[in-house]
Design a protein around this motif. Structure first.
Motif, PDB file in Angstrom:
ATOM      1  N   ARG A  43       0.827  -1.203   0.000  1.00  0.00           N
ATOM      2  CA  ARG A  43       0.000   0.000   0.000  1.00  0.00           C
ATOM      3  C   ARG A  43       0.865   1.259   0.000  1.00  0.00           C
ATOM      4  O   ARG A  43       0.577   2.228  -0.698  1.00  0.00           O
ATOM      5  CB  ARG A  43      -0.946  -0.004   1.199  1.00  0.00           C
ATOM      6  N   LEU A  44       1.934   1.249   0.779  1.00  0.00           N
ATOM      7  CA  LEU A  44       2.831   2.404   0.825  1.00  0.00           C
ATOM      8  C   LEU A  44       3.505   2.629  -0.526  1.00  0.00           C
ATOM      9  O   LEU A  44       3.625   3.775  -0.990  1.00  0.00           O
ATOM     10  CB  LEU A  44       3.893   2.202   1.909  1.00  0.00           C
ATOM     11  N   ALA A  62       7.166  12.784  11.287  1.00  0.00           N
ATOM     12  CA  ALA A  62       8.310  11.877  11.454  1.00  0.00           C
ATOM     13  C   ALA A  62       7.940  10.464  11.028  1.00  0.00           C
ATOM     14  O   ALA A  62       8.733   9.762  10.387  1.00  0.00           O
ATOM     15  CB  ALA A  62       8.777  11.893  12.912  1.00  0.00           C
ATOM     16  N   LEU A  63       6.738  10.029  11.369  1.00  0.00           N
ATOM     17  CA  LEU A  63       6.264   8.704  10.955  1.00  0.00           C
ATOM     18  C   LEU A  63       6.264   8.589   9.433  1.00  0.00           C
ATOM     19  O   LEU A  63       6.689   7.569   8.878  1.00  0.00           O
ATOM     20  CB  LEU A  63       4.865   8.456  11.506  1.00  0.00           C
ATOM     21  N   HIS A  64       5.794   9.615   8.759  1.00  0.00           N
ATOM     22  CA  HIS A  64       5.736   9.602   7.297  1.00  0.00           C
ATOM     23  C   HIS A  64       7.128   9.422   6.691  1.00  0.00           C
ATOM     24  O   HIS A  64       7.319   8.642   5.747  1.00  0.00           O
ATOM     25  CB  HIS A  64       5.095  10.896   6.790  1.00  0.00           C
ATOM     26  N   ARG A  99      10.932   5.827   3.894  1.00  0.00           N
ATOM     27  CA  ARG A  99      12.223   5.147   3.775  1.00  0.00           C
ATOM     28  C   ARG A  99      12.047   3.631   3.818  1.00  0.00           C
ATOM     29  O   ARG A  99      12.682   2.896   3.053  1.00  0.00           O
ATOM     30  CB  ARG A  99      13.165   5.605   4.885  1.00  0.00           C
ATOM     31  N   TRP A 100      11.201   3.153   4.709  1.00  0.00           N
ATOM     32  CA  TRP A 100      10.955   1.710   4.843  1.00  0.00           C
ATOM     33  C   TRP A 100      10.443   1.129   3.533  1.00  0.00           C
ATOM     34  O   TRP A 100      10.908   0.078   3.077  1.00  0.00           O
ATOM     35  CB  TRP A 100       9.959   1.488   5.971  1.00  0.00           C
ATOM     36  N   ARG A 119      13.062  -3.723   4.270  1.00  0.00           N
ATOM     37  CA  ARG A 119      14.190  -4.430   4.913  1.00  0.00           C
ATOM     38  C   ARG A 119      14.566  -3.861   6.281  1.00  0.00           C
ATOM     39  O   ARG A 119      14.852  -4.639   7.201  1.00  0.00           O
ATOM     40  CB  ARG A 119      15.413  -4.428   3.986  1.00  0.00           C
ATOM     41  N   PRO A 120      14.600  -2.533   6.451  1.00  0.00           N
ATOM     42  CA  PRO A 120      14.958  -2.038   7.793  1.00  0.00           C
ATOM     43  C   PRO A 120      13.883  -2.400   8.814  1.00  0.00           C
ATOM     44  O   PRO A 120      12.725  -2.678   8.461  1.00  0.00           O
ATOM     45  CB  PRO A 120      15.031  -0.511   7.603  1.00  0.00           C
ATOM     46  N   ASP A 121      14.244  -2.371  10.082  1.00  0.00           N
ATOM     47  CA  ASP A 121      13.278  -2.594  11.145  1.00  0.00           C
ATOM     48  C   ASP A 121      12.423  -1.339  11.290  1.00  0.00           C
ATOM     49  O   ASP A 121      12.938  -0.265  11.610  1.00  0.00           O
ATOM     50  CB  ASP A 121      14.007  -2.887  12.465  1.00  0.00           C
ATOM     51  N   LEU A 122      11.113  -1.462  11.021  1.00  0.00           N
ATOM     52  CA  LEU A 122      10.249  -0.279  11.006  1.00  0.00           C
ATOM     53  C   LEU A 122      10.148   0.406  12.363  1.00  0.00           C
ATOM     54  O   LEU A 122      10.252   1.634  12.435  1.00  0.00           O
ATOM     55  CB  LEU A 122       8.860  -0.649  10.472  1.00  0.00           C
TER      56      LEU A 122
END
Length: 201
Positions: free
Chosen positions: A114-115, A166-168, A173-174, A180-183
């Motif tokens: 979705r992102l 900040a969440l956005h 980036r995620w 792959r990064p830890d969200l």
């Protein structure tokens, strides 16, 4: 008995909504957002167009609508009342991300898809502001309740806006790094950078 019936109806409604959204996202990824019609989504999900519209008022909602704002608000309400609004919101955002990415039911993959659609589709990026506002309002309601004075609500709204910005950044980036990064760690880092360490876990 009525409570049991209501719970079953809510569960069936949530399952139907999830089925529709999974099929919509799959079709949008395979064929392109603009090329897929709402009727095609309804057919793939095994529901009528009328049923689809009862769950999703617009085509954009098929990607953007979710229950995350409710989950975040519930975590804020259930969490410890200590700390600043930024700290309480930050904890809820990180905990919700951990619950979604750790879920075995495919919620992590659906969120990622979705992102990616939202980032790559101009019509969805434009509507994303509406979903951000809905999430912000859910957070404000959870922190302020019904009887907050105007000054308190203003401060909470400002805090939630900063946290959601900040969440956005973390979500973008995620998605850009294909999940792959830890969200939760990304969100914590983004909150800390934006808010000068005030949102530490």
């Amino acid at each position: 008995m009525s409570e049991i019936g209501s719970t079953l109806r809510d569960r069936r409604r949530a399952e139907t909504q999830r089925t529709i959204q999974i099929q919509a996202v799959r079709l949008f990824i395979e064929h392109g957002y603009q090329s897929v019609t709402v009727n095609q989504v309804a057919e793939a999900a095994g529901v009528s167009p009328m049923t689809l519209y009862r769950h999703f008022a617009t085509k954009e909602d098929l990607v953007l609508v979710d229950q995350i704002d409710r989950l975040i608000a519930e975590r804020i309400a259930a969490g410890p009342p200590d700390g600043s609004p930024v700290q309480r919101i930050g904890r809820a955002l990180i905990e919700t991300a951990a619950a979604i990415t750790g879920s075995p039911d495919g919620a992590n993959e659906l969120l990622l898809d979705r992102l990616k659609l939202m980032i790559s589709t101009p019509a969805l990026r434009a509507r994303h502001l509406d979903s951000q506002y809905a999430m912000q309002q859910a957070i404000v309601d959870a922190l302020c309740g019904e009887n907050a004075d105007a000054e308190t609500e203003f401060r909470v709204r400002a805090s939630s806006g900063a946290c959601l910005a900040a969440l956005h950044v973390a979500l973008t980036r995620w998605a850009g790094e294909d999940g792959r990064p830890d969200l939760p760690d990304l969100i914590a880092t983004a909150l800390s950078a934006a808010l000068d360490g005030q949102a530490d876990r």
